[in-house]
Scaffold this motif. Sequence first.
Motif, PDB file in Angstrom:
ATOM      1  N   PRO B  73       1.009  -1.127   0.121  1.00 13.98           N
ATOM      2  CA  PRO B  73       0.111  -0.002  -0.061  1.00 13.98           C
ATOM      3  C   PRO B  73       0.933   1.248   0.021  1.00 13.98           C
ATOM      4  O   PRO B  73       2.056   1.385   0.285  1.00 13.98           O
ATOM      5  CB  PRO B  73      -0.774  -0.142   1.344  1.00 13.98           C
ATOM      6  N   ALA B  74       0.472   2.398  -0.386  1.00 10.53           N
ATOM      7  CA  ALA B  74       0.904   3.632  -0.386  1.00 10.53           C
ATOM      8  C   ALA B  74       0.851   4.020   0.977  1.00 10.53           C
ATOM      9  O   ALA B  74      -0.202   3.762   1.684  1.00 10.53           O
ATOM     10  CB  ALA B  74       0.163   4.452  -1.564  1.00 10.53           C
ATOM     11  N   LEU B  75       1.913   4.822   1.393  1.00  6.60           N
ATOM     12  CA  LEU B  75       2.068   5.460   2.801  1.00  6.60           C
ATOM     13  C   LEU B  75       0.906   6.645   2.772  1.00  6.60           C
ATOM     14  O   LEU B  75       0.949   7.508   1.835  1.00  6.60           O
ATOM     15  CB  LEU B  75       3.303   5.849   3.298  1.00  6.60           C
ATOM     16  N   THR B  76       0.479   6.892   3.866  1.00  5.52           N
ATOM     17  CA  THR B  76      -0.423   8.165   3.863  1.00  5.52           C
ATOM     18  C   THR B  76       0.492   9.320   4.244  1.00  5.52           C
ATOM     19  O   THR B  76       1.621   8.986   4.764  1.00  5.52           O
ATOM     20  CB  THR B  76      -1.283   8.219   5.106  1.00  5.52           C
ATOM     21  N   SER B  77       0.221  10.555   4.222  1.00  4.30           N
ATOM     22  CA  SER B  77       1.101  11.624   5.013  1.00  4.30           C
ATOM     23  C   SER B  77       1.316  11.475   6.369  1.00  4.30           C
ATOM     24  O   SER B  77       2.391  11.808   6.823  1.00  4.30           O
ATOM     25  CB  SER B  77       0.576  12.858   4.510  1.00  4.30           C
ATOM     26  N   GLU B  78       0.324  10.960   7.022  1.00  2.00           N
ATOM     27  CA  GLU B  78       0.503  10.667   8.416  1.00  2.00           C
ATOM     28  C   GLU B  78       1.486   9.693   8.916  1.00  2.00           C
ATOM     29  O   GLU B  78       2.416   9.945   9.626  1.00  2.00           O
ATOM     30  CB  GLU B  78      -0.867  10.516   8.961  1.00  2.00           C
ATOM     31  N   PHE B  92      10.557  -0.377   4.429  1.00  2.00           N
ATOM     32  CA  PHE B  92      10.446  -1.634   4.335  1.00  2.00           C
ATOM     33  C   PHE B  92       9.042  -2.392   4.690  1.00  2.00           C
ATOM     34  O   PHE B  92       8.749  -2.119   5.907  1.00  2.00           O
ATOM     35  CB  PHE B  92      11.719  -2.552   5.001  1.00  2.00           C
ATOM     36  N   TRP B  93       8.367  -3.014   3.923  1.00  3.71           N
ATOM     37  CA  TRP B  93       6.871  -3.411   4.479  1.00  3.71           C
ATOM     38  C   TRP B  93       7.130  -5.155   5.005  1.00  3.71           C
ATOM     39  O   TRP B  93       7.637  -5.844   4.425  1.00  3.71           O
ATOM     40  CB  TRP B  93       6.146  -3.483   3.332  1.00  3.71           C
ATOM     41  N   MET B  94       6.452  -5.266   5.981  1.00  8.26           N
ATOM     42  CA  MET B  94       6.455  -6.553   6.573  1.00  8.26           C
ATOM     43  C   MET B  94       4.977  -6.741   6.936  1.00  8.26           C
ATOM     44  O   MET B  94       4.149  -6.030   7.071  1.00  8.26           O
ATOM     45  CB  MET B  94       7.178  -6.555   7.785  1.00  8.26           C
ATOM     46  N   VAL B 114       3.020  -3.654   8.523  1.00  9.18           N
ATOM     47  CA  VAL B 114       3.968  -2.764   9.115  1.00  9.18           C
ATOM     48  C   VAL B 114       4.976  -2.367   8.171  1.00  9.18           C
ATOM     49  O   VAL B 114       5.665  -2.897   7.417  1.00  9.18           O
ATOM     50  CB  VAL B 114       4.802  -3.836  10.157  1.00  9.18           C
ATOM     51  N   ALA B 115       5.148  -0.868   8.128  1.00 12.07           N
ATOM     52  CA  ALA B 115       6.027  -0.163   7.399  1.00 12.07           C
ATOM     53  C   ALA B 115       7.313   0.184   8.428  1.00 12.07           C
ATOM     54  O   ALA B 115       6.960   0.596   9.297  1.00 12.07           O
ATOM     55  CB  ALA B 115       5.565   0.947   6.819  1.00 12.07           C
TER      56      ALA B 115
END
Lengths: 75, 147
Positions: B73-78, B92-94, B114-115
């Motif tokens: 997924p794309a990260l939100t600004s938050e 790094f996505w887990m 988890v990013a």
Amino acid sequence: MMVMRCKAGQSIRIGDDIRVSIRAVQGGGQVVNFGIDAPAEVPVHRLEIFELIQTENRAASAGNALAWLKGKRDE
Amino acid sequence: MSNAQAVRTIDYQNDTGTEAFLFPHGMAGFPEDTRYGFLYEGRGDIVCMQSLDNIAASFLMTPWDEVRLGPPPALTSEQRFCLQMEYGEMPFWMLVLNPFANPEWIVANLRAPVAVNDAGRRGVQCIQADPNLELRYRWMPQPDKAP
């Protein structure tokens, strides 16, 4: 619990830096479209989804993860 | 190795210069536990993410697999703010694994990956609103069920 009545276009402020704005009320009053302005460090989630993830995280950490991992390694 | 020994291992690593990973919001259900270490037992692609604050908060994790799942997924600004990552930088996505829920399968939570900002030693659990994402995706057979 504090209960407030709002119309579309009105807002609620929580503390100094959280604002909840009622954008629209649809579906004969059944669906409320609102926006939340909050600092980036404040996580905002739908309650039912957050509770689902809480429950799942607790289930995932219910056992001894490291012992499980070590057992897998030893196989 | 017991969990207590694991925590000592993480502390030892900290003593030798390895910083804990800071999760500013903790993991969902564990908001007070914000410091984690990753323990690798030397085989496969599963690690243990162990809280340094609460011995009961430990999670088995595995890297996001783009071949199976598509792009993360794309990260939100938050979320990007929490990770202290600039636009264009990729975390790094887990995935959180659960080997305890199903006797046949180790399941993965696709709803809350988890990013991790490895360089910045920060992480955030990114809860997805998409109801089509599986909470208990069959990731791999239990080791004793594997062919």
